[in-house]
Design a protein around this motif. Sequence first.
Motif, mmCIF file in Angstrom:
data_model
loop_
_atom_site.group_PDB
_atom_site.id
_atom_site.type_symbol
_atom_site.label_atom_id
_atom_site.label_comp_id
_atom_site.label_asym_id
_atom_site.label_seq_id
_atom_site.Cartn_x
_atom_site.Cartn_y
_atom_site.Cartn_z
ATOM 1 N N ASN A 1 56.152 39.599 81.814
ATOM 2 C CA ASN A 1 56.954 40.409 82.625
ATOM 3 C C ASN A 1 56.905 41.815 82.374
ATOM 4 N N GLY A 2 55.745 42.255 81.775
ATOM 5 C CA GLY A 2 55.532 43.594 81.254
ATOM 6 C C GLY A 2 56.318 43.973 79.945
ATOM 7 N N TYR A 3 56.966 43.141 79.247
ATOM 8 C CA TYR A 3 57.534 43.716 78.020
ATOM 9 C C TYR A 3 56.786 43.709 76.999
ATOM 10 N N PRO A 4 56.572 44.750 75.960
ATOM 11 C CA PRO A 4 55.682 44.908 74.759
ATOM 12 C C PRO A 4 55.563 43.572 73.980
ATOM 13 N N LEU A 5 54.456 43.417 73.535
ATOM 14 C CA LEU A 5 54.271 42.275 72.547
ATOM 15 C C LEU A 5 54.017 42.906 71.228
ATOM 16 N N PHE A 6 54.442 42.289 70.285
ATOM 17 C CA PHE A 6 54.384 42.932 69.038
ATOM 18 C C PHE A 6 53.464 42.236 68.119
ATOM 19 N N ALA A 7 52.448 41.374 68.746
ATOM 20 C CA ALA A 7 51.581 40.550 67.826
ATOM 21 C C ALA A 7 50.468 41.317 67.452
ATOM 22 N N GLU A 8 50.055 40.886 66.369
ATOM 23 C CA GLU A 8 48.824 42.088 65.594
ATOM 24 C C GLU A 8 47.581 41.913 66.375
ATOM 25 N N ALA A 9 47.153 43.268 66.513
ATOM 26 C CA ALA A 9 45.796 43.389 67.354
ATOM 27 C C ALA A 9 45.314 44.861 66.862
ATOM 28 N N GLU A 10 43.827 45.147 67.473
ATOM 29 C CA GLU A 10 43.404 46.153 67.166
ATOM 30 C C GLU A 10 44.064 47.514 67.491
ATOM 31 N N GLY A 11 44.460 48.416 66.759
ATOM 32 C CA GLY A 11 45.033 49.409 66.870
ATOM 33 C C GLY A 11 44.740 50.205 68.272
ATOM 34 N N ARG A 12 45.844 50.476 69.043
ATOM 35 C CA ARG A 12 45.696 51.332 70.056
ATOM 36 C C ARG A 12 46.689 52.381 70.422
ATOM 37 N N SER A 13 46.490 53.570 70.472
ATOM 38 C CA SER A 13 47.511 54.599 70.660
ATOM 39 C C SER A 13 47.543 54.964 72.193
ATOM 40 N N LEU A 14 48.762 55.356 72.531
ATOM 41 C CA LEU A 14 49.069 56.315 73.695
ATOM 42 C C LEU A 14 49.032 57.696 73.515
ATOM 43 N N LEU A 15 48.244 58.745 74.065
ATOM 44 C CA LEU A 15 47.986 59.873 73.924
ATOM 45 C C LEU A 15 48.509 60.788 75.006
ATOM 46 N N LEU A 16 49.261 61.723 74.966
ATOM 47 C CA LEU A 16 49.578 62.924 75.920
ATOM 48 C C LEU A 16 49.177 64.208 75.434
ATOM 49 N N THR A 17 48.443 65.037 75.920
ATOM 50 C CA THR A 17 48.411 66.381 75.693
ATOM 51 C C THR A 17 49.479 67.254 76.360
ATOM 52 N N ARG A 18 50.133 68.029 75.872
ATOM 53 C CA ARG A 18 51.390 68.823 76.047
ATOM 54 C C ARG A 18 51.091 70.198 76.509
ATOM 55 N N THR A 19 50.099 70.903 76.005
ATOM 56 C CA THR A 19 49.833 72.435 76.267
ATOM 57 C C THR A 19 47.995 72.261 76.173
ATOM 58 N N ALA A 20 47.666 73.599 76.707
ATOM 59 C CA ALA A 20 46.212 73.647 76.754
ATOM 60 C C ALA A 20 45.718 73.853 75.656
#
Length: 415
Positions: free
Chosen positions: A300-319
């Motif tokens: 259903n698209g809801y986050p799973l909190f099961a253990e996994a290899e770490g993965r980050s979301l990353l956003l660059t805000r400035t130059a």
Amino acid sequence: MSVARTICQSGLCIGCGYCASLGGGGMGLSRAGFLEPGPEAFALGPQAEARVRAACPGLAGDMVVPAPLTDPCPAGAVDDRLWGRSFSVATAWATDPATRHAGASGGVLTALARWLIESGRVKSVLVTSYDPGYPIGTRSASSSDPGTILAAAGSKYAPAAPLAALARLRENPGPHAVIARPCDIATLRRALAAGDVLDVPLLLSFFCAGTPSDAGNRALLREMKAGEPEDVLRFRHRGNGWPGETRAELADGSTRTCSYAESWGRVLRRHLHSLCKVCPDGIGEAADLVAADAWYGDANGYPLFAEAEGRSLLLTRTAAGQALYTEAVAAGVLQASPLDIREIDRMQPGQIDRRRQLAMRVLAFRTMGHALPRYNAAALAGYQRDLPLKGRLWGYAATLRRLLAQRLRGWGAGA
């Protein structure tokens, strides 16, 4: 009356530590279990008072739109109504396995901090670690040691005052980088604009759902059957895996653990500072670069909190953030894959809900007569644009119920 004293007495102090940094850096726990400045911050001179007045998050005007976003969108960037400005959006992780494992998600901020030191780009990085003398508390300091930075990896769901450590940075010529909560970074951005001469060319942050109190962490120890803080030798909220266990190592040689879903979902989120419920920026819009959990979702698209290899979301805000990201990937510090910005809607539903409900929560706080900072009314209206009337009314009523219950506990103890 000083700005700091007024803010504290109004219940508007989130404990960032900026005013304390101008008076020596002293902070202490309030009766509600949150950090507040010591008496030195109540006796600042006129110039320091003016800086606090310009920067303090309890006073800031147009809080929903941090300073960088008030400028026209630069070439190469995109402004999103819910997720703010970005040059790049990606999933990423540290290529060093130890850093990836130690970090709260993919170890991105830790990897960047260590690389900034090792490459000579900055002299030190301001980071927050656990306090050896009070293991469920935190200590913020600048470090030039990549090993110390690695040891500080992982989320700390406890009161922290990273900007109090700016007192030491002023005595140590830079350049320095800072890793801190979104509210801290926005405060520092305003302080720099108001004339603070700190040499901090890189401001890094992370998605934040709020700061739990010391009382909340004591309640967590009891839930874990770990006793009191004096019984704990070492403590960790997250990390050493993704999301990683909450772990208390006790003086008697035993260990107590629980899952992230249990510690955050069942205990700590009930003890957030009230201002975190009406925070205008949990997503680091004033930072140069921001990281978060790039949660995998269920059917259903809801986050799973099961253990996994770490993965980050990353956003660059400035130059500056974009340049740092590009160089780190080219140097092999990070591995990254571009991400459509709408995928964040699925990865971070809690942040979406907070933004859409912000206007109703602010209205409920004002209905109950609570002092609040100023907000950007146009941004508030934009956040809730696609929220149906029923959802708005539900959010308003739910916040009112929490505030009424809070009256029995006292301001600051979690609405």
